[in-house]
Design a protein around this motif. Sequence first.
Motif, PDB file in Angstrom:
ATOM      1  N   ALA A  42      -0.519  13.716   5.956  1.00 12.61           N
ATOM      2  CA  ALA A  42      -0.789  14.325   4.648  1.00 12.61           C
ATOM      3  C   ALA A  42       0.011  15.604   4.448  1.00 12.61           C
ATOM      4  O   ALA A  42       0.270  16.005   3.299  1.00 12.61           O
ATOM      5  CB  ALA A  42      -2.277  14.614   4.506  1.00 12.61           C
ATOM      6  N   ASN A  53      -2.146  16.091  -2.663  1.00 15.69           N
ATOM      7  CA  ASN A  53      -1.564  15.401  -1.499  1.00 15.69           C
ATOM      8  C   ASN A  53      -2.612  15.101  -0.429  1.00 15.69           C
ATOM      9  O   ASN A  53      -2.425  14.202   0.388  1.00 15.69           O
ATOM     10  CB  ASN A  53      -0.435  16.237  -0.889  1.00 15.69           C
ATOM     11  N   ASN A  54      -3.704  15.856  -0.425  1.00 15.33           N
ATOM     12  CA  ASN A  54      -4.798  15.557   0.501  1.00 15.33           C
ATOM     13  C   ASN A  54      -5.902  14.747  -0.169  1.00 15.33           C
ATOM     14  O   ASN A  54      -6.607  13.990   0.493  1.00 15.33           O
ATOM     15  CB  ASN A  54      -5.377  16.856   1.071  1.00 15.33           C
ATOM     16  N   PHE A  72      -8.127   6.900  -1.060  1.00 17.83           N
ATOM     17  CA  PHE A  72      -7.742   5.576  -0.570  1.00 17.83           C
ATOM     18  C   PHE A  72      -8.692   5.093   0.517  1.00 17.83           C
ATOM     19  O   PHE A  72      -9.046   3.904   0.568  1.00 17.83           O
ATOM     20  CB  PHE A  72      -6.311   5.610  -0.030  1.00 17.83           C
ATOM     21  N   GLU A  86       7.130   3.513   2.641  1.00 16.36           N
ATOM     22  CA  GLU A  86       7.331   4.937   2.382  1.00 16.36           C
ATOM     23  C   GLU A  86       8.757   5.220   1.917  1.00 16.36           C
ATOM     24  O   GLU A  86       8.978   6.023   1.001  1.00 16.36           O
ATOM     25  CB  GLU A  86       7.003   5.732   3.639  1.00 16.36           C
ATOM     26  N   ALA A 138      -9.113  14.920   5.629  1.00 13.55           N
ATOM     27  CA  ALA A 138      -8.590  15.398   4.348  1.00 13.55           C
ATOM     28  C   ALA A 138      -9.292  16.683   3.922  1.00 13.55           C
ATOM     29  O   ALA A 138      -8.650  17.645   3.455  1.00 13.55           O
ATOM     30  CB  ALA A 138      -8.750  14.315   3.280  1.00 13.55           C
ATOM     31  N   ASP A 177       0.830  -1.208   0.000  1.00  6.72           N
ATOM     32  CA  ASP A 177       0.000   0.000   0.000  1.00  6.72           C
ATOM     33  C   ASP A 177       0.859   1.251   0.000  1.00  6.72           C
ATOM     34  O   ASP A 177       0.616   2.204  -0.757  1.00  6.72           O
ATOM     35  CB  ASP A 177      -0.893   0.036   1.250  1.00  6.72           C
ATOM     36  N   ASN A 178       1.869   1.249   0.842  1.00 10.17           N
ATOM     37  CA  ASN A 178       2.634   2.465   1.064  1.00 10.17           C
ATOM     38  C   ASN A 178       3.754   2.672   0.064  1.00 10.17           C
ATOM     39  O   ASN A 178       4.125   3.818  -0.199  1.00 10.17           O
ATOM     40  CB  ASN A 178       3.142   2.484   2.506  1.00 10.17           C
ATOM     41  N   LYS A 201       1.402   4.252  -2.710  1.00  6.95           N
ATOM     42  CA  LYS A 201       0.892   5.590  -2.402  1.00  6.95           C
ATOM     43  C   LYS A 201       2.018   6.611  -2.273  1.00  6.95           C
ATOM     44  O   LYS A 201       1.914   7.729  -2.790  1.00  6.95           O
ATOM     45  CB  LYS A 201       0.095   5.554  -1.093  1.00  6.95           C
ATOM     46  N   THR A 202       3.101   6.243  -1.581  1.00  6.15           N
ATOM     47  CA  THR A 202       4.181   7.196  -1.364  1.00  6.15           C
ATOM     48  C   THR A 202       4.893   7.511  -2.666  1.00  6.15           C
ATOM     49  O   THR A 202       5.291   8.659  -2.903  1.00  6.15           O
ATOM     50  CB  THR A 202       5.184   6.644  -0.330  1.00  6.15           C
ATOM     51  N   PRO A 210      -4.893  10.494  -0.406  1.00  7.53           N
ATOM     52  CA  PRO A 210      -5.214   9.703   0.793  1.00  7.53           C
ATOM     53  C   PRO A 210      -6.715   9.619   1.049  1.00  7.53           C
ATOM     54  O   PRO A 210      -7.219   8.596   1.525  1.00  7.53           O
ATOM     55  CB  PRO A 210      -4.496  10.475   1.919  1.00  7.53           C
ATOM     56  N   ALA A 252      -4.089  11.187   9.883  1.00  4.01           N
ATOM     57  CA  ALA A 252      -4.302  11.537   8.483  1.00  4.01           C
ATOM     58  C   ALA A 252      -3.926  12.987   8.209  1.00  4.01           C
ATOM     59  O   ALA A 252      -3.290  13.299   7.192  1.00  4.01           O
ATOM     60  CB  ALA A 252      -5.762  11.281   8.098  1.00  4.01           C
TER      61      ALA A 252
END
Length: 628
Positions: A250, A56-57, A63, A163, A389, A29-30, A33-34, A60, A246
């Motif tokens: 973020a 960037n907000n 997701f 990450e 977010a 996942d990371n 996403k990262t 997430p 979060a």
Amino acid sequence: MSQSNQFSLLGQRRFAPFFWTQFLGALNDNVFKTALLTILTYDALNWTTLDTGLLNNLIPGLFILPFFLFSATAGQLADKMEKARLSRYVKLLEIVIMCIAAYGWMTHHLWLLVAAVAGMGIHSTLFGPVKYAYLPQQLKPQELVGGNGVIEMGTFVGILLGEILGAVLVVNKPYGLEIIAAITIGFAVLGWLASLSIPLSPAPAPDLKVNWNPFSETVRNLRFSRGNRPVFLSMLGNSWFWFYGAIMLAQFPLYAKNYLHGDHSVFVLLLAIFSIGIGAGSLLCERLSGHKVEIGLVPFGAIGLSVFGLDLYFASVAYTATVAVDMNGFLAQHGSLRILFDCLFIGIFGGLYIVPLFALIQTRCDPQHISRTIAGMNILNSLFMVVAALLAMVLLRAGLSIPQIFLTTAILNALVAAYIFALVPEFLMRFLAWMLIHTIHRVRTINAELIPKQGAAVLVCNHVSYVDAIVIMAASPRPIRFVMDHRIFKIPLLSWIFRTAKAIPIAPGKEDPWLMEKAYVDIAQALHEGDLVCIFPEGKLTRDGEINEFKGGVMKILERSPVPVLPMALRGLWGSLLTRGSGNPFHRSFKRGLFSRLELAVGTPMAAQDASPESLQQRVADLRGAWK
């Protein structure tokens, strides 16, 4: 599991394959996403003209949107299906999603990658109820905190490695995108292979009829969860942590770039320190909780989240360096270590906050409904994270700086925590008990596992000090209703504690017959509801450390409610500041030493028909021995 080593679970088939399946899922996942967030932050012009702060907000938020939409359905499937088989299906879905994402990487198709983010959200939505429902099915009660701690540690180590890999590999020239595409597919395949070894985990409700309408099922799920107040408020507390996290996480990409003037390695360093903190805090829970579900750690964690969140704001304001730096350059700047220290301790206290909440939910919800309860929690988590977010985007649009967002979040955390703990005073009570036995006293328990995990029982103990109830409470895995002298019950400050703990005041019949009769009625009602009730049969504090004669009130209780009786004895508490006796109490206390040692010994239960004041007094005296 050895009580000194929670990692021994990693050598057992009932835990290890599931751990690695979960770990590889969090890792993948990371990484994905990262990598996407990093490429949009540091190479935005080659992908999109949209505002990177907005993306960037937004990403997430996308997701976790499936958690809100599909968690109710996922919870039903996890209760209806055998969990090992369901895990394998979910991991096959992950392979498909990562293949779609690989095509998006290769074609520079941003919105295909965004769709894959939502797809991984669906994957995690389906696996979430399985994850936390599997543990109480396979682990013993005394292993649950340690097992949750290892899972949370593994999750955040997976997040950390993901990450780092995502942020480092995606900017590798010229094959960064190809590497990301390949390893995400590879991790998905490894996760599926690990799931093949997960042992059989029967469905708790195989005849459940699945309601495929996610909206009506969501409403029904949350309504059911609200029926168990401590569990539901623990779910809210858990969801608040994800709101807090979060918002904080973020902001890290732009915080590292625009405020710390760092390259992507500084961003990775912040994520690494935060994730290490979460892992360390999660593992500390077992040691600090004494191998039981210790919700007293939750207020402790909440305090730390606010304190170090506030200090992160002040540390950010104090950071004045403007030169562009890499990780080594950042570490050389004045104030950088303070920022990293705050990130580390936010993580540590986050781990102390969230692991006991997970364990409480697992142990106190209906076993036939555990996956749906976890699904309800995921619905709340997703809702809170979507709101987080949106709030972050609104605050940025309103002109707040990222350090000011940290400050706002820390203040909100203090307010929300105070509200939740006011609604469920048990958290504060356990916190006070935990602080007492980890500061003023060093408490050792003997045979505390004999305290019943469920069902009614009467606990009897010698009465040595004004804090006997708090010491006993700290040793118990369950709340206890204490019966105590009405004069002690009315002592300022302590009165609030006893009322909060739902203690039952009692008076001698000659002094207040109405209050005495009311106490016996309240005791009978508590035992009828399956509670633990603790009484001090001496009826008063000892003045010389010796055990006073046990009164006959215990027999009146057992005549109305013939439940098991558990003798207990406090050792080493006599002579402390809060005991009653001749002479100067401060002199007695300092003579003992500031951090004194004491023990609580628990004896084997007695049947109600075998108990008498004399036999109970003898059992308690034998347990106490010569040490007052």
